[in-house]
Write an enzyme that holds these catalytic residues in place. Structure first.
Site, mmCIF file in Angstrom:
data_model
loop_
_atom_site.group_PDB
_atom_site.id
_atom_site.type_symbol
_atom_site.label_atom_id
_atom_site.label_comp_id
_atom_site.label_asym_id
_atom_site.label_seq_id
_atom_site.Cartn_x
_atom_site.Cartn_y
_atom_site.Cartn_z
ATOM 1 N N SER A 153 -22.074 -22.658 5.639
ATOM 2 C CA SER A 153 -21.491 -23.332 4.685
ATOM 3 C C SER A 153 -21.522 -24.784 4.812
ATOM 4 C CB SER A 153 -20.273 -22.835 4.476
ATOM 5 O OG SER A 153 -19.564 -23.829 3.615
ATOM 6 N N TYR A 176 -23.218 -27.766 -0.954
ATOM 7 C CA TYR A 176 -22.205 -28.414 -1.998
ATOM 8 C C TYR A 176 -22.908 -29.929 -2.474
ATOM 9 C CZ TYR A 176 -18.898 -24.559 -1.915
ATOM 10 O OH TYR A 176 -18.277 -23.528 -1.956
ATOM 11 N N THR A 202 -25.356 -24.240 -4.028
ATOM 12 C CA THR A 202 -24.163 -23.551 -4.953
ATOM 13 C C THR A 202 -24.163 -24.413 -6.193
ATOM 14 O OG1 THR A 202 -23.036 -22.842 -3.115
ATOM 15 C CG2 THR A 202 -21.906 -23.189 -4.949
ATOM 16 N N LYS A 277 -27.899 -20.717 -6.037
ATOM 17 C CA LYS A 277 -26.836 -19.873 -5.848
ATOM 18 C C LYS A 277 -25.650 -19.842 -7.075
ATOM 19 C CE LYS A 277 -23.706 -18.232 -2.507
ATOM 20 N NZ LYS A 277 -22.143 -18.385 -3.080
ATOM 21 N N HIS A 301 -19.741 -16.151 -6.860
ATOM 22 C CA HIS A 301 -18.687 -16.890 -5.641
ATOM 23 C C HIS A 301 -17.739 -16.219 -5.190
ATOM 24 C CE1 HIS A 301 -18.365 -21.424 -4.619
ATOM 25 N NE2 HIS A 301 -17.564 -20.670 -3.676
#
Length: 414
Positions: A153, A176, A202, A277, A301
């Site tokens: 992440s 992100y 994402t 995603k 999510h």
């Protein structure tokens, strides 16, 4: 039982100063030592008795601080989609084939050109050191030992460089997109230099979903931890606020203007393949392919963004049909059994990602827990394949399952 050793420690510390002689103290410490060994044996036995992935969550709930457990476990608003992510799997049944030689089962597959041991990969889960001191590095080692892919992440407590140095393995980096595009470019290039093999963009988080448990708990990142990829940039902390600290952080940092043109922009700053995603519809599937995505992750999510969207297993087939085999499609969300993995593969997924099972196992038993979760899912999938008459992943077809939305069903030709 996870609190046994901690309780014994507290008893010992509180009574150490009550002894009048060294001999009495010595006898007490010997007894305490025996009690510690006994407690450790109980915990070890408890670990041995875990027989399925979901049992880790029960133990993790006992062990973790409420704020941390709720952050990992909860969903958005009414949490309908959170429950549906699991429940939807129960509405898909098997049509097993019999009298097939299944003495040898091959579960290996190739993802974006990389050979892995099984179609089960580790999803990006943020802030894993809240679960265990070794955090993402322990998860990376377990995934490497299992011969599968780990996704790190953006908001990890371990940096891309730290994870890359733990042990060799195939790793993806979840991204992100922040308002500061220079920062984003730096992150992507660091991941690429560290040997990460793909970017998982994402795309479903222009704003953070309303996660009411985090609001109630005034979620914040414990002060002894940082978002390691942003360390030194005054972005590594998530402070306590009157709301969810993470929601406030995301509102200040995440770029709400992110659009399909940015998928193309990413391709100008990296040679890594880009997975989109957060796709749930045929329309966005086609746009992702047009934008140059190398793959699609069907994800809601973890049911933490928009409540009352379909379970990912319900959305999967629509996305697979729209992709028309042009790019691989993966499923993320709700997988707790090898049977779930089989169902996703039968509906057209090239593989699945698991998130919460990993972080709960990490909380309970560290690297060994993650390793065991991956092994249990591997073994369950292998058994499901054998009992369904499938010797390889290629033999798993749509005819091996029937879903409640199939009726009236047209039977396959004999």
């Amino acid at each position: 039982m996870c609190h046994v050793i901690t309780s014994l420690s507290n008893v010992i510390i509180s009574t150490l100063f009550t002894f009048s002689s060294l001999s009495t103290l010595s006898r007490f410490l010997e007894t305490a030592k025996d009690n510690f060994v006994f407690a450790e044996n109980i915990v070890e036995k408890e670990m041995e008795m875990i027989t399925n992935v979901s049992e880790y969550e029960v133990i993790a709930k006992e062990k973790l601080p409420k704020m941390v457990y709720d952050y990992y476990a909860s969903g958005a608003e009414d949490q309908w989609t959170l429950k549906e992510n699991r429940n939807a799997f129960s509405r898909i049944l098997f049509r097993p084939r019999i009298l097939i030689d299944v003495s040898k089962i091959n579960m290996m597959t190739t993802i974006l050109g990389f050979r892995i041991s099984m179609p089960i990969m580790v999803a990006p889960t943020a802030m894993q050191k809240m679960a265990h001191p070794e955090g993402e590095c322990a998860t990376a080692r377990a995934a490497s030992d299992a011969g599968t892919i780990m996704t790190l992440s953006t908001y990890a407590n371990s940096s891309v460089e730290e994870v890359a140095s733990t042990r060799s393995g195939i790793r993806f980096f979840q991204l992100y997109v922040h308002k500061d595009r220079n920062l984003v470019a730096q992150l992507v290039r660091r991941a690429e230099r560290a040997g990460f093999k793909a970017i998982a963009l994402t795309a479903d988080t222009p704003r953070l979903g309303r996660r009411e448990a985090d609001i109630k708990n005034r979620f914040n990142l414990p002060p002894y931890l940082t978002l390691k990829n942003f360390e030194g940039l005054d972005l590594g902390k998530i402070d306590k606020t009157d709301d969810s600290g993470l929601a406030s952080y995301a509102a200040n940092q995440i770029d709400q203007s992110l659009s399909w043109k940015d998928v193309k922009w990413l391709q100008t700053i990296t040679s890594l393949p880009i997975l989109v995603k957060g796709v749930l519809t045929a329309e966005d599937t086609k746009l992702a392919i047009e934008a140059g995505a190398a793959g699609i992750i069907v994800s809601n999510h973890g049911a933490r963004q928009l409540d009352y969207v379909p379970a990912t297993i319900m959305a999967l087939e629509e996305v697979v049909k729209a992709a028309q085999g042009k790019v691989p499609v993966f499923l993320d969300g709700g997988v707790r059994r090898g049977t779930d993995v089989f169902k996703a593969l039968a509906l057209g997924a090239s593989g699945v990602f698991i998130g919460r099972p990993v972080v709960f196992a990490l909380a309970v038993d560290g690297e060994a827990g993650v390793r065991k979760v991956l092994q249990m899912l591997h073994d369950e999938l292998e058994l499901t394949m054998a009992l369904s008459g499938c010797r390889s992943l290629k033999e798993i077809t749509r005819n091996h399952v029937v879903a409640d939305w199939d009726h009236p069903r047209v039977l396959p030709r004999l």
